[in-house]
Design an enzyme around this catalytic site. Structure first.
Site, short mmCIF file in Angstrom:
data_model
loop_
_atom_site.label_atom_id
_atom_site.label_comp_id
_atom_site.label_asym_id
_atom_site.label_seq_id
_atom_site.Cartn_x
_atom_site.Cartn_y
_atom_site.Cartn_z
N ASP A 11 8.79 0.41 -10.00
CA ASP A 11 8.14 1.21 -8.97
C ASP A 11 7.45 2.37 -9.69
OD1 ASP A 11 7.36 2.84 -6.89
OD2 ASP A 11 9.39 3.37 -6.25
N LYS A 72 -1.22 9.48 -10.88
CA LYS A 72 -1.39 8.20 -10.18
C LYS A 72 -2.52 8.27 -9.17
CE LYS A 72 1.16 5.00 -7.16
NZ LYS A 72 2.48 4.69 -6.58
N GLU A 149 3.84 -1.55 -2.00
CA GLU A 149 5.09 -0.79 -1.89
C GLU A 149 5.81 -1.00 -0.56
OE1 GLU A 149 3.83 3.14 -2.83
OE2 GLU A 149 3.54 2.70 -4.96
N ASP A 171 6.27 4.58 4.69
CA ASP A 171 6.46 4.87 3.26
C ASP A 171 5.63 6.09 2.86
OD1 ASP A 171 6.77 4.92 0.54
OD2 ASP A 171 5.98 2.92 0.16
#
Length: 567
Positions: A11, A72, A149, A171
Site C-alpha cells: 500500500d 504521491k 485502493e 477511503d
C-alpha cells in the site's frame, strides 16, 4: 526443487505505506526496522548527506531539516522537489519508499522478492498508474497487478462475509479520497462504481490548522500573512498533525510551537475545527453522489459503510458519513490496514493460493476513455467510466470531408465534454485509401485491470488494421501547445460567452456533464452545444431567451441530488 519467491503486497500511501504477504491462509502485515507496520512516506538528508526514509526522515523535521512528504500527489507530473543539492521527481521518490518496503519484506521473509501487487487510488489516471509502475521498476519490483485502493479494502472486508449485501468503501487517506460501491453475492465481490478526488485527503485538514495558526501568529515572526517559509511550515505540519490526532479523542487541544526564541500556544476547539473544515466536507459529497448515481443505488440501499484510511478517524468525518447515510459506519477492519490486507489477498489470488479458490473479484474503470471528434475536439467516450474491466468496446467514425486521406485518432481520458479539459494519452495516425466519398474507421478500446489501454483501428473498406498500446509519457509544453493556449486566451475577448451569466451556466453545464453518464450526459452535451451555437450568433435578445430555457434545464438536472444538504 527451488521454492517459489513470495509475492508481496504494498500500500503505497501519501502519508504512510505498508507491506504484507498472504501466507497460511491469511494476510500478514510485515514490520519495518522499527518493528512498526506503518512506514511514513517521507524522505530527508541528514548532516552527512545520507538519505533517510520513513520515520528516520520525520525525526529530522523536528530539527528544521527539509523533509519531503506527500509527493504521491505529484505522481505523473513533471514537478521536481529539491533535497539538498539535488532534484527528484515523484517517481524517483516513490521508488525509494518502495525499495525500503522491499528490503523490509526480504528481511522479514528471509528471502529475496521481486514481484508485488501495488495499490493505487481508484481515481489515479493512466499517467499516474504508469508512473507507479515505473517507480516499482526503479525499486527492482515487477508489478503483478495494480489494484484500486477501495477495491483492495472491499476484498479485505468482503472475504469473511457470507451474506449477500451492498456496501460502500469510504477511503480517505493522507492525500487522496476514493469511494467505491461493492456488492457481495454468491461468492462474488463486484465493484459497481468508483469515484474520487486525487487532491483531497488528511493533508488538507492539516493545512487548515496551519493556515489558522499562521493567520494568528504571522506577526510574531515579523512576517506578513501569506506564504509560510518552508522550514517553518515543515516543522508546523508535525504539530498540526498531532493536534488533529488529539482532536480525534478530545473536544479541544493546544498546539504548542517553539521556533528559535518564540514559544507559542494555539487553542483549538473541535467545533471550531469542524467549521474550518466545512468546505472540505462539502468536497467529500460529490464523489459519493457520483458513485451512487453511476451504480444506480440510493443511500438507503447501502447496507454498510466501511471507513478506510487514517483520516477517517476524525470525528467530523464520521459525523458526516453518519448523517448522510443515517447509520454508524463500520470499522471492523483497521482503517490503516484495510487496503494492504486486501492487496495481500489479491497477491494470494495471483499466486493461486489454494485457500482462495472460491474468491471472485470484479473491478471497474473509474474514468471514461475516448477520442476527439469534430472541429472543436469534443470528447467521444468509447469506454465510459465504471464499466466492468477487462473491457473492450468499438465505435465507428467517419471523415469530415470527402476525399480525406488521413485521420489523427487522438486519445483522451476524463469526463469533460471538451477534450482540452481532459488528459491526453496519445494519438494514432491513420492513412486512408483514395476515395471520392466519406471514409469510415472503427476504433476499439480494450482496457485491462493494470490500466493499460489497447487501441485498435480498422479501415473496413480495405481491412487494414493498426494498433497502439497507450503507455503515457508526460510532455512539457511544446511551442505548438503554447501557441494554441495563447490563441485560446485571445478567443475569450469581446465574445458574448464572456458574459458572467452565460459563463456561469456553461461552467455549471460542464460540471453536470462530468457527473452523469448515459442519456443524461448526452442531453447535457446537446443542450450545451445548442447554447454555444446561440452565443456564437451574438444576438442578445435570442441569447436571453434561450438562456432562460437552458437555466431551467440545468435546474432539473441539479434537482436529482441524492443527499439532503449537510448542516
Amino acid at each position: 526443487m527451488t521454492a517459489l519467491k513470495p509475492m508481496i503486497a504494498i500500500d503505497l500511501g501519501t502519508s504512510n505505506s505498508l507491506v504484507g504477504v498472504f501466507e497460511n491462509g491469511e494476510a500478514r502485515i510485515l514490520t519495518n526496522a522499527y518493528g512498526e507496520k506503518l512506514t511514513p512516506s517521507a524522505i530527508a538528508l541528514d548532516e552527512e548527506q545520507q538519505l533517510l526514509i520513513g520515520q528516520a526522515a520525520l525525526e529530522l523535521r523536528h530539527l528544521g531539516h527539509p523533509v519531503l512528504t506527500s509527493f504521491k500527489r505529484l505522481m505523473g507530473s513533471t514537478q521536481n522537489l529539491k533535497l539538498g543539492q539535488q532534484y527528484f521527481n515523484a517517481i524517483e521518490l516513490s521508488s525509494l519508499i518502495l525499495k525500503s518496503l522491499k528490503q523490509d519484506a526480504e528481511q522479514a521473509l528471509a528471502t529475496t522478492v521481486d514481484e508485488a501487487v501495488i495499490t493505487v487510488p481508484a481515481y489515479f489516471n493512466d499517467i499516474q498508474r504508469q508512473a507507479t509502475i515505473s517507480a516499482a521498476e526503479l525499486a527492482g519490483l515487477k508489478v503483478s497487478r495494480l489494484i484500486n485502493e477501495p477495491t483492495a479494502a472491499a476484498l479485505a472486508y468482503g472475504l469473511g462475509q457470507s451474506d449477500d449485501n451492498c456496501f460502500l468503501i469510504f477511503d480517505l487517506g493522507g492525500g487522496t479520497f476514493d469511494v467505491s460501491i461493492v456488492e457481495l453475492f454468491d461468492g462474488v465481490i463486484e465493484v459497481r462504481a468508483s469515484a474520487g478526488d486525487n487532491y483531497l485527503g488528511g493533508d488538507d485538514f492539516t493545512q487548515l490548522i496551519i493556515k489558522q495558526f499562521w493567520k494568528k501568529y504571522a506577526h510574531a515572526f515579523n512576517l506578513e500573512q501569506g506564504l509560510i517559509p518552508n522550514d517553518i511550515e515543515v516543522a508546523l505540519k508535525a504539530k498540526a498533525q498531532h493536534a488533529i490526532h488529539c482532536l480525534s479523542k478530545d473536544s479541544q487541544t493546544t498546539l504548542r510551537f517553539k521556533w528559535q526564541s518564540l514559544d507559542l500556544s494555539f487553542e483549538i476547539q473541535q467545533s471550531e475545527f469542524a467549521q474550518w473544515a466545512e468546505p472540505l466536507l462539502q468536497r467529500l459529497r460529490r464523489p459519493l453522489e457520483r458513485a451512487l448515481r453511476d451504480a444506480r443505488i440510493r443511500p438507503e440501499q447501502i447496507d454498510q459503510v466501511v471507513l478506510v484510511g487514517g483520516a477517517t478517524r476524525m470525528p467530523l468525518v464520521r459525523k458526516l458519513v453518519t448523517k448522510l447515510f443515517g447509520r454508524f459506519p463500520s470499522t471492523s477492519v483497521q482503517p490503516d490496514e484495510a487496503v494492504v490486507r486486501g492487496a495481500c489477498i489479491q497477491a494470494g489470488l495471483k499466486a493461486k493460493d489454494q485457500t482462495l479458490q472460491e474468491v471472485v473479484l470484479t473491478d471497474v474503470c473509474p474514468f471514461s476513455l475516448g477520442i476527439a471528434v469534430g472541429d472543436d475536439d469534443q470528447f467521444s467516450p468509447i469506454l465510459e467510466r465504471n464499466i466492468v474491466i477487462p473491457a473492450s468496446r468499438v465505435n465507428s467514425y467517419y471523415t469530415m470531408q470527402k476525399s480525406q486521406r488521413q485521420i489523427n485518432v487522438r486519445i483522451y481520458q476524463g469526463e469533460h465534454r471538451l477534450c482540452k479539459e481532459n488528459v491526453f494519452l496519445g494519438e494514432l495516425e491513420v492513412k486512408l485509401p483514395p476515395s471520392d466519398d466519406h471514409e469510415s474507421i472503427e476504433v476499439r478500446f480494450s482496457y485491462n485491470p493494470n490500466g493499460i489501454l489497447d487501441v485498435d483501428v480498422e479501415i473496413p473498406s480495405t481491412g487494414q488494421k493498426l494498433q497502439k498500446v497507450v503507455i503515457n509519457q508526460q510532455n512539457v509544453m511544446s511551442p505548438e501547445k503554447i501557441a494554441a493556449a495563447r490563441a485560446q486566451l485571445q478567443q475569450l475577448k469581446l465574445h458574448p460567452r464572456d458574459n458572467l451569466i452565460n459563463k456561469s451556466l456553461l461552467l455549471r453545464a460542464e460540471r453536470l456533464f462530468s457527473e452523469h453518464t448515459g442519456d443524461l450526459r448526452l442531453q447535457i452535451g446537446e443542450q450545451t452545444q445548442q447554447f454555444n451555437q446561440v452565443l456564437a450568433q451574438q444576438d442578445e435578445r435570442k441569447i436571453r431567451e434561450v438562456r432562460q430555457y437552458f437555466d431551467a434545464f440545468l435546474n432539473e438536472i441539479e434537482d436529482l441530488k441524492l443527499f439532503d444538504d449537510y448542516d
